[in-house]
Write an enzyme that holds these catalytic residues in place. Sequence first.
Site, short mmCIF file in Angstrom:
data_model
loop_
_atom_site.label_atom_id
_atom_site.label_comp_id
_atom_site.label_asym_id
_atom_site.label_seq_id
_atom_site.Cartn_x
_atom_site.Cartn_y
_atom_site.Cartn_z
N ARG A 63 17.49 36.07 -72.38
CA ARG A 63 18.22 37.33 -72.56
C ARG A 63 18.29 38.14 -71.27
O ARG A 63 19.34 38.71 -70.94
CB ARG A 63 17.57 38.14 -73.69
CG ARG A 63 18.20 39.51 -73.95
CD ARG A 63 19.70 39.53 -73.93
NE ARG A 63 20.32 38.48 -74.73
CZ ARG A 63 21.56 38.06 -74.56
NH1 ARG A 63 22.32 38.58 -73.59
NH2 ARG A 63 22.06 37.12 -75.33
N LYS B 13 29.19 56.09 -59.36
CA LYS B 13 29.06 56.13 -60.83
C LYS B 13 28.55 54.77 -61.30
O LYS B 13 29.30 53.93 -61.80
CB LYS B 13 30.39 56.49 -61.48
CG LYS B 13 30.87 57.89 -61.11
CD LYS B 13 32.24 58.18 -61.69
CE LYS B 13 32.73 59.56 -61.27
NZ LYS B 13 34.09 59.84 -61.78
N LYS C 122 33.10 67.57 -51.26
CA LYS C 122 33.89 67.67 -52.47
C LYS C 122 34.20 69.14 -52.77
O LYS C 122 33.83 70.04 -52.00
CB LYS C 122 33.16 67.00 -53.63
CG LYS C 122 32.80 65.54 -53.33
CD LYS C 122 32.59 64.72 -54.57
CE LYS C 122 33.93 64.37 -55.20
NZ LYS C 122 33.77 63.41 -56.33
N GLU D 237 37.44 65.86 -49.78
CA GLU D 237 38.31 65.78 -50.95
C GLU D 237 39.27 66.96 -50.94
O GLU D 237 38.86 68.11 -50.73
CB GLU D 237 37.46 65.81 -52.21
CG GLU D 237 38.24 65.87 -53.51
CD GLU D 237 37.34 66.08 -54.71
OE1 GLU D 237 36.82 65.08 -55.23
OE2 GLU D 237 37.12 67.25 -55.11
N ASP E 295 42.72 63.80 -54.45
CA ASP E 295 42.18 63.80 -55.81
C ASP E 295 43.24 64.16 -56.84
O ASP E 295 43.88 65.21 -56.76
CB ASP E 295 41.02 64.78 -55.91
CG ASP E 295 40.26 64.64 -57.21
OD1 ASP E 295 39.99 63.50 -57.63
OD2 ASP E 295 39.93 65.68 -57.81
#
Length: 275
Positions: free
Chosen positions: A94, A129, A161, A191, A212
């Site tokens: 597994r 992410k 950002k 960004e 963006d």
Amino acid sequence: MVEDAVRAALLEDWGRAGDITAQATLGPDTRARAVIAARQPGVLAGLDLAATAFRFADPSISIETLLDDGARLAPGDIAMRIDGPARGVLSAERVALNFLGHLSGVASATARFADLVAHTAARIVCTRKTTPGLRAFEKYAVRCGGGANHRFGLDDAILIKDNHIAVAGGVRAAIEAARAFAGHLVKVEVEVDTLAQLEEALAARPDVVMLDNMAPDTLRKAVAIADGAVTLEASGGVNLETVAAIAETGVDLISVGWITHSAPVLDLGLDIEIG
């Protein structure tokens, strides 16, 4: 890193007493031959982690890899043969398949996006992410699928950002502060949400500008405004239906968080060979 990750996964699965099902049903001298085969088409990734799981379960297990990471799979293709003590083979099954299926899923998802933009110069890149603890492996799987890597963490590149811009007092102020701080090998990306912000950014000469959530028509205008002065990365609203149109605007990079945070597992299975 491979050994640490596999060891932690086996400890999680085996707990305090190990695989009591294998211990109860299989004698210590019982042997098993098995293959790991694809049950659906995709791209292979994670062979080292799968092999390490079997070796940790029992060092006497023999492992033969028949394909390489990055190979395109068809249903029935055999990626690995395993031969050895049955308790070890089944105790590691597994964990081996979890790593292999997840990473092959990431590679397969990346390949779907990369194939859709292959007629352009744009490259598919991943993001941060990622699954906690598995980032390096997921980013490796992205490369297996034909993508490229964005930064690995907060320490290897500066990415300014919207929240940084809001606190720093504007696009240009944030870039200039980053330039004053960064070493000569550290790239600076910013960004922007509008073409006006793009023009403000260009005046401060970042290395990369992230565009963006811009529609394709706006992206084309951004490409024309930048005129090759910086690398342009499109981000936001990217999916399998939109990625080709985004790539055709002339951007250099397209970042896709989905390929690591939501890619479905690729179905691979371990089958015992009888006889």
